[in-house]
Design a protein around this motif. Structure first.
Motif, mmCIF file in Angstrom:
data_model
loop_
_atom_site.group_PDB
_atom_site.id
_atom_site.type_symbol
_atom_site.label_atom_id
_atom_site.label_comp_id
_atom_site.label_asym_id
_atom_site.label_seq_id
_atom_site.Cartn_x
_atom_site.Cartn_y
_atom_site.Cartn_z
ATOM 1 N N GLY A 99 0.833 -1.407 0.268
ATOM 2 C CA GLY A 99 0.020 -0.033 -0.306
ATOM 3 C C GLY A 99 0.519 1.515 -0.176
ATOM 4 N N MET A 100 2.212 1.463 1.351
ATOM 5 C CA MET A 100 2.820 2.436 0.898
ATOM 6 C C MET A 100 3.113 2.564 -0.293
ATOM 7 N N ALA A 101 3.947 1.420 -1.081
ATOM 8 C CA ALA A 101 4.221 2.214 -2.824
ATOM 9 C C ALA A 101 3.004 2.176 -3.440
ATOM 10 N N ILE A 102 1.847 1.986 -3.163
ATOM 11 C CA ILE A 102 1.140 2.716 -4.367
ATOM 12 C C ILE A 102 0.958 4.456 -4.433
ATOM 13 N N ILE A 103 0.546 3.984 -2.568
ATOM 14 C CA ILE A 103 0.531 5.635 -2.293
ATOM 15 C C ILE A 103 1.442 6.808 -2.127
ATOM 16 N N ALA A 104 2.601 5.919 -2.609
ATOM 17 C CA ALA A 104 4.138 6.919 -1.709
ATOM 18 C C ALA A 104 4.940 6.889 -3.245
ATOM 19 N N PHE A 105 4.490 6.377 -4.893
ATOM 20 C CA PHE A 105 5.242 6.070 -6.181
ATOM 21 C C PHE A 105 4.272 6.245 -7.156
ATOM 22 N N ALA A 106 2.919 6.151 -6.964
ATOM 23 C CA ALA A 106 1.974 6.566 -8.043
ATOM 24 C C ALA A 106 3.027 7.346 -8.796
ATOM 25 N N PRO A 107 2.453 7.149 -10.265
ATOM 26 C CA PRO A 107 3.011 8.595 -11.061
ATOM 27 C C PRO A 107 1.291 9.628 -11.114
ATOM 28 N N ARG A 108 2.283 11.367 -10.250
ATOM 29 C CA ARG A 108 0.985 11.946 -10.061
ATOM 30 C C ARG A 108 1.444 13.407 -10.959
ATOM 31 N N PRO A 109 0.872 14.072 -11.588
ATOM 32 C CA PRO A 109 1.143 15.067 -12.339
ATOM 33 C C PRO A 109 1.992 16.114 -11.879
#
Length: 109
Positions: A99-109
């Motif tokens: 879950g942390m990996a998704i939150i921290a490293f998801a591509p965002r604009p």
């Protein structure tokens, strides 16, 4: 920030928080003298400072940090308290880290 640097910073932050809480716990349980409150306060101050170094928005940082804290608390359980985490501990920490990996490293604009 490099993902490995981010995770390393999270891990150091977690250790600072754990030490800052563990030392007063020892004092409250009559397993250490009152002197441990000084390094505990220093450790908690370091925790706050380290948390401020994280590059993301505060809410995401706290959410992602929480999973690293869970994992580091289990490492502490094993290394300091001498209790080996069981498979359920490992599974729970793995889910939290995912879950942390998704939150921290998801591509965002």
């Amino acid at each position: 920030m490099d993902p490995f640097k981010t995770i390393g910073l999270f891990a150091i932050t977690a250790v600072a928080e754990i030490v800052g809480c563990y030392l007063p716990y020892l004092w409250l349980r009559d397993r250490a003298g009152v002197w441990v409150l000084v390094p505990a306060a220093v450790s908690l101050a370091a925790f706050v400072w380290l948390l401020s170094l994280h590059p993301q928005a505060a809410g995401r940082t706290y959410a992602a940090y929480g999973s690293i804290y869970v994992a580091m608390a289990l490492v502490w359980l094993w290394a300091v308290d001498g209790i080996r985490p069981d498979r359920w501990d490992v599974l729970g920490a793995s889910l939290a880290l995912g879950g942390m990996a998704i939150i921290a490293f998801a591509p965002r604009p």
